[in-house]
Design a protein around this motif. Structure first.
Motif, PDB file in Angstrom:
ATOM      1  N   ARG A 142       0.852  -1.195   0.000  1.00 13.05           N
ATOM      2  CA  ARG A 142       0.000   0.000   0.000  1.00 13.05           C
ATOM      3  C   ARG A 142       0.886   1.241   0.000  1.00 13.05           C
ATOM      4  O   ARG A 142       1.717   1.420   0.886  1.00 13.05           O
ATOM      5  N   LEU A 143       0.669   2.099  -0.986  1.00 14.22           N
ATOM      6  CA  LEU A 143       1.508   3.280  -1.199  1.00 14.22           C
ATOM      7  C   LEU A 143       0.675   4.540  -1.061  1.00 14.22           C
ATOM      8  O   LEU A 143      -0.412   4.643  -1.629  1.00 14.22           O
ATOM      9  N   CYS A 144       1.191   5.519  -0.325  1.00 19.15           N
ATOM     10  CA  CYS A 144       0.466   6.772  -0.116  1.00 19.15           C
ATOM     11  C   CYS A 144       1.153   7.920  -0.842  1.00 19.15           C
ATOM     12  O   CYS A 144       2.382   8.009  -0.883  1.00 19.15           O
ATOM     13  N   SER A 164      -1.221  -0.885  -4.433  1.00 19.14           N
ATOM     14  CA  SER A 164      -2.456  -0.107  -4.258  1.00 19.14           C
ATOM     15  C   SER A 164      -2.079   1.288  -3.786  1.00 19.14           C
ATOM     16  O   SER A 164      -1.152   1.457  -2.990  1.00 19.14           O
ATOM     17  N   VAL A 165      -2.765   2.291  -4.306  1.00 13.56           N
ATOM     18  CA  VAL A 165      -2.418   3.682  -4.027  1.00 13.56           C
ATOM     19  C   VAL A 165      -3.517   4.344  -3.207  1.00 13.56           C
ATOM     20  O   VAL A 165      -4.691   4.291  -3.568  1.00 13.56           O
ATOM     21  N   LEU A 166      -3.106   4.969  -2.109  1.00 10.02           N
ATOM     22  CA  LEU A 166      -4.014   5.774  -1.289  1.00 10.02           C
ATOM     23  C   LEU A 166      -3.618   7.224  -1.455  1.00 10.02           C
ATOM     24  O   LEU A 166      -2.474   7.592  -1.192  1.00 10.02           O
ATOM     25  N   GLU A 167      -4.555   8.049  -1.904  1.00 14.21           N
ATOM     26  CA  GLU A 167      -4.289   9.479  -2.049  1.00 14.21           C
ATOM     27  C   GLU A 167      -4.915  10.235  -0.885  1.00 14.21           C
ATOM     28  O   GLU A 167      -6.102  10.068  -0.588  1.00 14.21           O
ATOM     29  N   LEU A 168      -4.122  11.076  -0.233  1.00 13.90           N
ATOM     30  CA  LEU A 168      -4.585  11.888   0.888  1.00 13.90           C
ATOM     31  C   LEU A 168      -4.271  13.358   0.600  1.00 13.90           C
ATOM     32  O   LEU A 168      -3.441  13.666  -0.252  1.00 13.90           O
TER      33      LEU A 168
END
Length: 270
Positions: A142-144, A164-168
């Motif tokens: 998991r990559l942010c 998988s990409v998490l955008e914040l």
């Protein structure tokens, strides 16, 4: 109508010139407005009490001094990545020092002094994590990254398609997610990541993996066509490197473990 005597007219003209002078060169030396980031530890951070810290802050302050301004004559204004050009175009700031990578698209709208720093896209992981040593290791991880950034997508498209990409909204939120084990890594310029890792309270919690997934040459943006200011800033940057202040600022802001490149040659405007 009574005609003013020549002496009175001369006095009025002298007063007008004096007032005009105060609004010209003297006023120009009154306050220097500089655009920086307010939310990037190690780069540009507005701390509690309104104190500013970071490498870009140190560079901007040094340049301002060389332009004739004392520290208390410098006004820092917050800039975001998407409004740096506008603030320069509308004279809201005299120059921008805000992890501002030089590229051809931006050079169509502003002129750059520098470059004064070379950064590379890297990964930040928890200090205890030994499973991620390179970008390829992010497959099934998991990559942010920050909303609107292309850093994470570039990794997924080129080297780790199963990540998988998490955008914040911001890097601070990514750092919290990393610490809380909601993601396995975050990505952006290594200078920004090193600043977060070295920030008070974060010591020993995170580490950089040492990737060079891109090369970013940071420059100081000035209004398009202002060659005089560009030249003066270039001279100040060269002096900062020559007298050791540049290297001292790098070590102060990015931590002892940060592997940085030597100061780049000043090429903008030449």
């Amino acid at each position: 109508m009574k005609v003013p005597q020549a002496g009175a007219v001369a006095a009025v003209i002298a007063l007008a010139l004096t007032t005009s002078g105060c609004g010209g060169d003297d006023q120009a030396k009154g306050t220097l407005s500089i655009g920086i980031k307010f939310d990037q530890p190690g780069i540009g951070l507005r701390e509690t009490g309104g104190v500013f810290s970071g490498f870009d802050v140190d560079v901007a302050t040094y340049v301002g001094k060389e332009l004739g301004y004392k520290a208390d004559q410098i006004e820092f204004k917050q800039v975001y990545s998407n409004d740096r050009e506008l603030l320069l175009q509308y004279n809201e700031v005299q120059f921008v020092a805000a992890s501002y990578s030089i590229n051809e698209k931006r050079k169509e709208k502003v002129d750059f002094a520098g470059p004064y720093f070379v950064a590379h896209q890297d990964l930040l992981v928890r200090a205890s994590d030994n499973t991620i040593a390179r970008a390829e290791d992010l497959n099934s991880k998991r990559l942010c990254s920050v909303t609107g950034s292309t850093s994470a997508e570039n990794i997924r498209k080129s080297v780790a398609p199963k990540a998988s990409v998490l955008e914040l909204p911001g890097y601070s939120e990514c750092l919290v997610a990393l610490e809380d084990n909601l993601v396995d890594a975050m990505t952006t310029d290594n200078s920004i990541l090193a600043g977060y890792a070295a920030h008070k309270g974060n010591e020993g919690k995170f580490k950089l993996t040492g990737q060079s997934l891109s090369t970013e040459n940071y420059g100081i943006g000035v209004k398009k066509g202002n060659k005089e200011l560009q030249t003066k800033i270039n001279a100040a940057l060269k002096k900062m490197v020559a007298d050791g202040s540049w290297e001292a600022a790098v070590k102060k802001n990015f931590g002892a473990d940060y592997k940085y490149e030597p100061a780049p040659a000043i090429t903008a405007g030449s």
